[in-house]
Structures are given as structure tokens and as C-alpha cells.
Design a protein around this motif. Structure first.
Motif, PDB file in Angstrom:
ATOM      1  N   ARG A  54      32.055  47.702  16.128  1.00 45.80           N
ATOM      2  CA  ARG A  54      31.201  47.167  15.077  1.00 45.80           C
ATOM      3  C   ARG A  54      31.330  45.657  15.037  1.00 45.80           C
ATOM      4  NH1 ARG A  54      32.712  49.704   9.531  1.00 45.80           N
ATOM      5  NH2 ARG A  54      34.158  50.906  10.746  1.00 45.80           N
ATOM      6  N   MET A  59      31.724  44.541   8.573  1.00 42.78           N
ATOM      7  CA  MET A  59      32.941  44.970   7.896  1.00 42.78           C
ATOM      8  C   MET A  59      32.975  44.455   6.464  1.00 42.78           C
ATOM      9  SD  MET A  59      35.813  44.577  10.759  1.00 42.78           S
ATOM     10  CE  MET A  59      35.761  45.448  12.269  1.00 42.78           C
ATOM     11  N   LEU A  60      33.610  45.230   5.598  1.00 42.72           N
ATOM     12  CA  LEU A  60      33.721  44.850   4.198  1.00 42.72           C
ATOM     13  C   LEU A  60      34.756  43.741   4.023  1.00 42.72           C
ATOM     14  CD1 LEU A  60      33.707  48.330   2.474  1.00 42.72           C
ATOM     15  CD2 LEU A  60      31.890  46.652   2.494  1.00 42.72           C
ATOM     16  N   PRO A  61      34.516  42.839   3.094  1.00 43.98           N
ATOM     17  CA  PRO A  61      35.505  41.789   2.838  1.00 43.98           C
ATOM     18  C   PRO A  61      36.733  42.375   2.132  1.00 43.98           C
ATOM     19  CG  PRO A  61      33.669  41.581   1.324  1.00 43.98           C
ATOM     20  CD  PRO A  61      33.306  42.654   2.314  1.00 43.98           C
ATOM     21  N   GLU A  63      38.107  41.709  -0.658  1.00 45.37           N
ATOM     22  CA  GLU A  63      37.927  41.940  -2.088  1.00 45.37           C
ATOM     23  C   GLU A  63      37.288  43.305  -2.348  1.00 45.37           C
ATOM     24  OE1 GLU A  63      36.455  39.157  -0.598  1.00 45.37           O
ATOM     25  OE2 GLU A  63      38.168  37.850  -0.976  1.00 45.37           O
ATOM     26  N   ALA A  64      36.282  43.654  -1.553  1.00 46.05           N
ATOM     27  CA  ALA A  64      35.615  44.953  -1.711  1.00 46.05           C
ATOM     28  C   ALA A  64      36.563  46.093  -1.363  1.00 46.05           C
ATOM     29  CB  ALA A  64      34.365  45.006  -0.841  1.00 46.05           C
ATOM     30  N   LEU A  65      37.363  45.916  -0.314  1.00 50.13           N
ATOM     31  CA  LEU A  65      38.333  46.948   0.048  1.00 50.13           C
ATOM     32  C   LEU A  65      39.357  47.144  -1.060  1.00 50.13           C
ATOM     33  CD1 LEU A  65      38.920  46.072   3.801  1.00 50.13           C
ATOM     34  CD2 LEU A  65      37.673  48.010   2.881  1.00 50.13           C
ATOM     35  N   ILE A  68      37.752  49.119  -3.911  1.00 52.74           N
ATOM     36  CA  ILE A  68      37.643  50.540  -3.553  1.00 52.74           C
ATOM     37  C   ILE A  68      38.998  51.218  -3.667  1.00 52.74           C
ATOM     38  CG2 ILE A  68      37.193  52.117  -1.626  1.00 52.74           C
ATOM     39  CD1 ILE A  68      35.020  50.117  -0.715  1.00 52.74           C
TER      40      ILE A  68
END
Length: 99
Positions: A54, A59-61, A63-65, A68
Motif C-alpha cells: 500500500r 495509511m492512517l496517521p 492520531e487516528a490509530l 481507534i
């Protein structure tokens, strides 16, 4: 590009090994063949991996991880609390005498 270079080294080494009569040149040719084969395998694997990977933009940053992960942790705590309260309550059809 590197893949074709390694395949060419492999073929050149094989041709040299078949046509030479010198033991020293034979050793160099066999070494070229082995190095070319290993390099070819690694370059093919690298191109296969890069084709299936990918891009970094998708990819998620962090902060988002983290958000979650925190939400999942909160949900698991809530589920644990529900299980504890349901286990501590007597069931409706129990034959335990009232206190």
C-alpha cells in the motif's frame, strides 16, 4: 532494470562456464552465475512486494490509530462491566429464596 542486469550476469556466467578451459575463469564464471541468480531472485521478490504494498498516503496517521485503539479499549471495558453486572444479578427463573 536491475532484474534484467542480474539475469544478464547469470547468463553470461553460464556461457563463460561452458566455454572456458581455465579453472580460474571457471570459478569466476560460476561465482558470477550464483551472484546473478541470487540477485535475480531478490530483485523479483522486491518488485513483487512493491507491487502489492500500500502507498504511505493510504495509511492512517498515528492520531487516528490512537483514537481507534482508545475506542476499542473503552468498548472492551464497557463489555466487561456488562458481564459483571449480569453475572451478579440473579436470573428471573432462579429458585433461590428471597432475602
Amino acid at each position: 532494470m536491475t532484474r534484467w542486469f542480474m539475469i544478464a550476469i547469470t547468463l553470461l556466467g553460464l556461457i563463460m562456464a561452458m566455454l572456458t578451459r581455465s579453472p580460474g575463469l571457471l570459478g569466476i564464471a560460476l561465482l558470477m552465475t550464483v551472484i546473478g541468480l541470487v540477485g535475480s531472485v531478490f530483485s523479483l521478490a522486491a518488485s513483487r512486494i512493491s507491487a502489492n504494498s500500500r502507498p504511505d498516503v493510504a495509511m492512517l496517521p498515528p492520531e487516528a490509530l490512537r483514537a481507534i485503539r482508545d475506542k476499542a479499549h473503552a468498548n472492551s471495558k464497557a463489555a466487561t462491566q456488562r458481564q459483571k453486572t449480569q453475572a451478579s444479578r440473579p436470573s428471573a427463573g432462579s429458585s433461590a429464596p428471597p432475602v
